[in-house]
Design a protein around this motif. Structure first.
Motif, PDB file in Angstrom:
ATOM      1  N   PRO A 113       0.832  -1.202   0.000  1.00 44.20           N
ATOM      2  CA  PRO A 113       0.000   0.000   0.000  1.00 44.20           C
ATOM      3  C   PRO A 113       0.865   1.251   0.000  1.00 44.20           C
ATOM      4  CG  PRO A 113      -0.121  -1.141   2.124  1.00 44.20           C
ATOM      5  CD  PRO A 113       0.606  -2.037   1.189  1.00 44.20           C
ATOM      6  N   PRO A 114       0.325   2.374  -0.479  1.00 47.47           N
ATOM      7  CA  PRO A 114       1.137   3.596  -0.630  1.00 47.47           C
ATOM      8  C   PRO A 114       1.643   4.171   0.691  1.00 47.47           C
ATOM      9  CG  PRO A 114      -1.193   4.040  -1.052  1.00 47.47           C
ATOM     10  CD  PRO A 114      -1.055   2.554  -0.975  1.00 47.47           C
ATOM     11  N   ARG A 313       8.855   0.810   8.273  1.00 43.12           N
ATOM     12  CA  ARG A 313       8.247   1.004   6.959  1.00 43.12           C
ATOM     13  C   ARG A 313       6.999   1.886   7.002  1.00 43.12           C
ATOM     14  NH1 ARG A 313       9.037  -2.989   2.550  1.00 43.12           N
ATOM     15  NH2 ARG A 313      10.920  -4.178   2.983  1.00 43.12           N
ATOM     16  N   TYR A 314       6.266   1.843   8.114  1.00 43.90           N
ATOM     17  CA  TYR A 314       4.974   2.526   8.131  1.00 43.90           C
ATOM     18  C   TYR A 314       4.902   3.719   9.082  1.00 43.90           C
ATOM     19  CZ  TYR A 314       2.733  -0.911   5.173  1.00 43.90           C
ATOM     20  OH  TYR A 314       2.378  -1.681   4.092  1.00 43.90           O
ATOM     21  N   VAL A 315       5.733   3.735  10.101  1.00 47.79           N
ATOM     22  CA  VAL A 315       5.540   4.751  11.141  1.00 47.79           C
ATOM     23  C   VAL A 315       6.760   5.653  11.288  1.00 47.79           C
ATOM     24  CG1 VAL A 315       4.880   5.155  13.540  1.00 47.79           C
ATOM     25  CG2 VAL A 315       4.022   3.125  12.337  1.00 47.79           C
ATOM     26  N   ALA A 366     -11.400  11.267  10.889  1.00 51.20           N
ATOM     27  CA  ALA A 366     -10.004  10.954  10.601  1.00 51.20           C
ATOM     28  C   ALA A 366      -9.849  10.390   9.189  1.00 51.20           C
ATOM     29  CB  ALA A 366      -9.464   9.969  11.630  1.00 51.20           C
ATOM     30  N   VAL A 367     -10.746   9.493   8.797  1.00 49.35           N
ATOM     31  CA  VAL A 367     -10.692   8.913   7.448  1.00 49.35           C
ATOM     32  C   VAL A 367     -10.908   9.994   6.398  1.00 49.35           C
ATOM     33  CG1 VAL A 367     -11.857   7.338   5.862  1.00 49.35           C
ATOM     34  CG2 VAL A 367     -11.318   6.588   8.191  1.00 49.35           C
ATOM     35  N   GLY A 373      -6.441   4.234   4.485  1.00 46.26           N
ATOM     36  CA  GLY A 373      -5.185   3.522   4.699  1.00 46.26           C
ATOM     37  C   GLY A 373      -4.352   4.115   5.821  1.00 46.26           C
ATOM     38  N   THR A 374      -4.174   5.435   5.820  1.00 43.53           N
ATOM     39  CA  THR A 374      -3.372   6.078   6.858  1.00 43.53           C
ATOM     40  C   THR A 374      -4.036   5.950   8.223  1.00 43.53           C
ATOM     41  OG1 THR A 374      -2.424   7.644   5.282  1.00 43.53           O
ATOM     42  CG2 THR A 374      -2.365   8.271   7.609  1.00 43.53           C
TER      43      THR A 374
END
Length: 418
Positions: A113-114, A313-315, A366-367, A373-374
């Protein structure tokens, strides 16, 4: 083999969560208030490409796996069964499961995912912790959206461990208590000059300014600096408080009575700790104090953190954690006399629980602000961190150091921090 059967082989037949899959199969406790739902075969592609946490994260962030109910509760229950001795599968059993899924899952590759920062992208930004690369990774995490952070962090806009005077204190009370604890450890007094490195949205800077301290905060996040500057003006603190978008390494030396570093050391990197603390030492006047507040590992002899894991990778790309003795040793070797240390591990678990509750309560907003995704990255990461602090996988240490004035530490005979 149906997916529910695979689930039972991995976690056992008495899993305390409900499991549902796109093939119609179910497993686990059908009355559970939490459920793991495999929505599409793409989830299996991710797991085949990256077995374990990374594949699961990719599948969840991209929406091919869902977790219904409270994320923390689901993670805790799954961790309890998957890490128990009775549910560890042998390599042979794992190979049989892989064959039952179908080898096509190994060749039908799907992109991450991006929201994932790929190692190749980091490599192209230069060496780890070079100024340009540091600026980009800070931008990745902290320039998500100020509005999103307000939804998660609440009115205090403080993205570091709070200090709870009581277990039922509000998040805002606990964040204020944290800033006051830092102020007391530093013995901040009217007329002093404070440097707050990695200042975030300026919470410590404003707290100090309200005490008559002339405070400068620096951050690599442009959005943080802009938000903080507006808040400082709104509170009428512009004569004393300032936040700049700049690297702490570019702040002039020798000008400050006190320095606070709240949540920055995690971004420095082990090999750069000597230069980091030497730089802060040089910025202090004799008799000055440094309060270093950062996430730590429970032991100093653990192998290096996996640089290619989910958190990196994500945070926190390029994030590194050290043991408390490692941090203290580097401070000491830079010239600081260590005067106090404490572990606030339980307080960070309580802080994260509050952030998780804020995100759940404001999920739709938030979405809309950052996308599904975030928002999913944050839901998973914060709930996982609650477990990490509760189970002593990570800790939070405050370490107070003094730049001696000759041999005088200018400290009371007994601490009066409380």
């Amino acid at each position: 083999m149906r997916l529910a059967e695979i689930f039972e082989r991995v976690v056992g037949q008495d899993a305390p969560v409900h499991f549902r899959a796109y093939d119609g199969s179910t497993a686990g406790d059908p009355t559970s208030d939490t459920a793991v739902v495999v929505r599409t075969p793409v989830a299996l592609n991710y797991l085949a490409q990256s077995p374990g946490a990374l594949g699961l994260t990719r599948a969840y962030v991209s929406g091919h796996i869902d977790v219904e109910g409270d994320m923390y509760t689901a993670l805790k229950r799954m961790a309890d069964v998957t890490f128990s001795e009775g549910h560890r599968l042998s390599p042979l059993e794992m190979a049989r499961i892989a064959r039952s899924i179908g080898w096509v899952k190994f060749v039908n590759r799907v992109p991450p995912p991006p929201q994932e920062v790929l190692p190749t992208r980091l490599f192209n930004l230069g060496a780890r912790h070079a100024k340009g690369r540091d600026a980009e990774v800070i931008h990745h995490h902290y320039d998500v959206s100020n509005a999103f952070y307000e939804l998660v962090l609440g009115p205090s806009m403080t993205y570091t461990c709070a200090v709870f005077p009581t277990a039922d204190a509000t998040l805002e009370e606990a964040q204020e208590a944290k800033y006051e604890l830092v102020a007391r450890k530093l013995d901040l007094r009217e007329g002093m000059r404070l440097l707050d490195v990695g200042c975030g949205w300026g919470g410590m800077v404003r707290h100090a300014a309200r005490k008559g301290v002339k405070a400068l905060g620096v951050t690599l996040s442009k959005e943080q600096a802009e938000w903080a500057s507006k808040r400082i003006a709104q509170e009428g603190l512009s004569d004393l408080a300032e936040v700049r978008h700049m690297d702490y390494r570019d702040v002039p030396d020798g000008a400050y009575d006190r320095i606070s570093s709240i949540g920055l050391t995690e971004h420095i990197g082990k090999k750069n700790l000597p230069a980091y603390f030497a730089s802060l030492y040089a910025k202090l006047k004799p008799g000055g104090r440094l309060l270093n507040h950062c996430i730590t590992r429970p032991r100093n002899d653990l192998p290096p953190m996996h640089r290619d894991g989910v958190i990196n990778r994500y945070v926190f790309p390029d994030g590194e954690l050290e043991g408390p003795a490692e941090i203290q040793r580097e401070m000491n070797d830079a010239g600081f006399e260590i005067r106090h240390q404490e572990n606030l591990r339980e307080h960070y678990a309580l802080t994260l629980r509050q952030w998780c509750a804020n995100l759940d309560r404001n999920w739709d907003a938030a979405v809309r602000e950052v996308g599904q995704g975030t928002a999913r990255v944050w839901r998973l990461y914060m709930a996982g961190c609650v477990l990490g602090f509760e189970r002593n996988v990570v800790q939070l240490h405050q370490i107070l150091g003094v730049k001696l004035d000759g041999t005088d530490a200018h400290m009371p005979l007994r601490p009066n921090f409380q």
